[in-house]
Scaffold this active site. Structure first.
Site, short mmCIF file in Angstrom:
data_model
loop_
_atom_site.label_atom_id
_atom_site.label_comp_id
_atom_site.label_asym_id
_atom_site.label_seq_id
_atom_site.Cartn_x
_atom_site.Cartn_y
_atom_site.Cartn_z
N SER A 299 0.84 -1.19 0.00
CA SER A 299 0.00 0.00 0.00
C SER A 299 0.87 1.24 0.00
O SER A 299 1.89 1.29 0.68
CB SER A 299 -0.91 0.01 1.24
OG SER A 299 -1.49 1.27 1.44
N LYS A 300 0.48 2.25 -0.76
CA LYS A 300 1.23 3.50 -0.79
C LYS A 300 1.22 4.19 0.57
O LYS A 300 2.11 4.96 0.89
CB LYS A 300 0.64 4.44 -1.85
CG LYS A 300 0.84 3.95 -3.28
CD LYS A 300 0.22 4.91 -4.27
CE LYS A 300 0.39 4.40 -5.69
NZ LYS A 300 -0.24 5.28 -6.68
#
Length: 479
Positions: free
Chosen positions: A229-230
């Site tokens: 996930s960013k």
């Protein structure tokens, strides 16, 4: 996605289409498109059609194709495959909350289906501007063929919105229409879209269109096996790799290995280091691993080091320039002399770094004025009681070396690395009886200011006699 798309395209002689799917205006960011172009270009993944270069099916931004989607929506409405929904966001949120509390299947309850605008307006939770929803039939196809996974089963979808209140289509309608209009034969996307594929197949069926082949790639996972996930992992942002000093060809090689087996040599042995061209030439969808691979940055760092060491030294020096400029080691327009010196330094450090961002600390001492060289605390802490004695001996013997006719890195006489080493070993190791590891530590600290530096004798040769002696005297004055 782009890497595997492009590998197949180049093998088959097809066209790689870059389409900007920007119909979600809530999440739209002005700089995202430029970042996409820059990153793919940096990786060498060049497209054949796209918003920036055009093509036979332009425009390639979905926000510029709104008139294309409207006739398809009207047809679906006219044939009873879609209907208007006037439910407000508040009413939908309340509906979902009740479904979750009562443990019912979540999904739209079709309150608006079969009602006129006036009939629906008489009920609570009415919104003036409707959306358009698909009317999912009982016989919705839930099994489809995937070129990676074979037969795939997906859960039953609910009545998906295909046209939003702002007049923009959702992804589901837009990609079906655009893939048909642009002649797309293969759609390669992440496995999170498996659950949406039945909706797309329905739309193709209703509109009498031939669906493309689908390939759903595995999702990359962190070392704890969670989805990348960013928000949790900066490595999910491709620009991060450039900032950290990874080479694009190493990253492409690594990404290929994540979901594809190594290449094979003539003896059938695994070969993990390969070019994009080699990857594309032997590409086969059946070899793609559908299990989400672990994104191991240590493996990437090792691979990056392999690629760094394989670069011609001149190219390696050129690759360092942006990082040296960013850290203020060199200006944006270095002189020919500075470039010449950098090439000599690059040859010393090429085998010592795994990331280009490690270079500025090693290169800086060669370009900083002698009087501005800072001695790192950890380097000073390693100095022993005999550091002054070592520095005195070094100053005496090096002062006698002839620095005329300097032939950088390899002459063996005068002010050259071999001559410097021979003189220092005779004076300090043999003359003072100090072991080499201890004998040369103070000299390394004086010359580089750091505990870890490029090879000492070659560093002295590059710096020159005058600069080397000034630095030795400077440290001697403080110990």
């Amino acid at each position: 996605m782009s890497l595997f798309n492009l590998a197949y395209v180049r093998q088959q002689g097809g066209q790689f289409v870059l389409r900007v799917e920007d119909t979600d205006r809530v999440r739209f960011r002005e700089d995202s498109e430029r970042q996409l172009y820059d990153t793919l270009a940096w990786l060498g993944l060049h497209w054949d059609e796209g918003p920036d270069i055009g093509g036979p099916f332009a425009p390639y931004r979905q926000s510029e194709r709104l008139d294309t989607y409207r006739p398809y929506v009207e047809r679906l409405l006219a044939e009873g495959h879609a209907y208007h929904c006037w439910c407000s966001t508040e009413r939908l949120a309340e509906m979902r909350e009740i479904q979750q509390k009562t443990k019912q299947p979540t999904g739209y309850d079709r309150l608006c289906h079969g009602k006129t605008r006036e009939e629906r307006a008489a009920l609570p939770g009415f919104s003036e501007t409707p959306v358009v929803r698909m009317l999912i039939p009982d016989d919705v196809p839930l099994v489809f063929d995937d070129v990676i996974r074979g037969k795939v089963s997906a859960p039953r979808p609910d009545d998906q919105v295909i046209l939003k209140a702002d007049g923009f289509p959702t992804y589901h309608l837009a990609v079906v229409v655009d893939d048909h209009e642009m002649g797309i034969t293969h759609v390669v996307r992440g496995e999170e879209w498996i659950s949406s594929t039945p909706k797309h197949i329905l739309l193709y069926r209703w509109l009498g269109l031939e669906p493309p082949a689908f390939a759903h790639m595995p999702l990359l996972r962190n070392t704890d096996k969670s989805k990348i996930s960013k928000r949790k992992n900066p490595a999910a942002r491709l620009t991060w790799f450039r900032e950290q000093g990874y080479l694009p060809e190493a990253l492409v090689n690594f990404l290929a290995l994540l979901a594809y087996p190594p290449q094979q040599d003539a003896e059938g042995n695994d070969v993990e280091v390969f070019t994009f061209e080699e990857f594309s030439a032997t590409f086969d969808w059946s070899k793609v691993n559908p299990i989400g691979p672990i994104f191991d940055l240590k493996k990437l760092e090792w691979l990056n080091g392999v690629y760094i060491r394989a670069l011609p030294v001149g190219e390696f020096a050129s690759r360092l320039l942006p990082y040296l400029e960013a850290e203020g080691v060199l200006s944006g327009s270095p002189s020919l002399g500075e470039l010449g010196r950098l090439k000599l330094i690059a040859e010393l450090i090429q085998t010592r770094i795994a990331l280009l961002t490690e270079a500025p600390a090693l290169v800086r001492p060669f370009f900083v004025p002698d009087e501005e060289l800072q001695i790192d605390d950890d380097a000073r802490a390693l100095l022993k009681a005999d550091a002054g004695q070592v520095l005195d001996a070094a100053l005496a013997v090096l002062d006698d070396l002839d620095d005329r006719g300097l032939g950088l890195l390899g002459t063996g006489s005068g002010w050259s690395a071999p001559a410097i080493e021979a003189a220092l070993r005779a004076s300090i190791v043999e003359g003072l009886g100090i072991k080499p590891r201890l004998a040369f530590g103070p000299l390394r600290t004086a010359v580089s200011g750091a505990r870890i530096s490029p090879p000492l004798f070659e560093s002295m040769e590059i710096l020159g006699k005058a600069s080397t002696l000034r630095r030795l005297r400077s440290l001697r004055g403080s110990v």
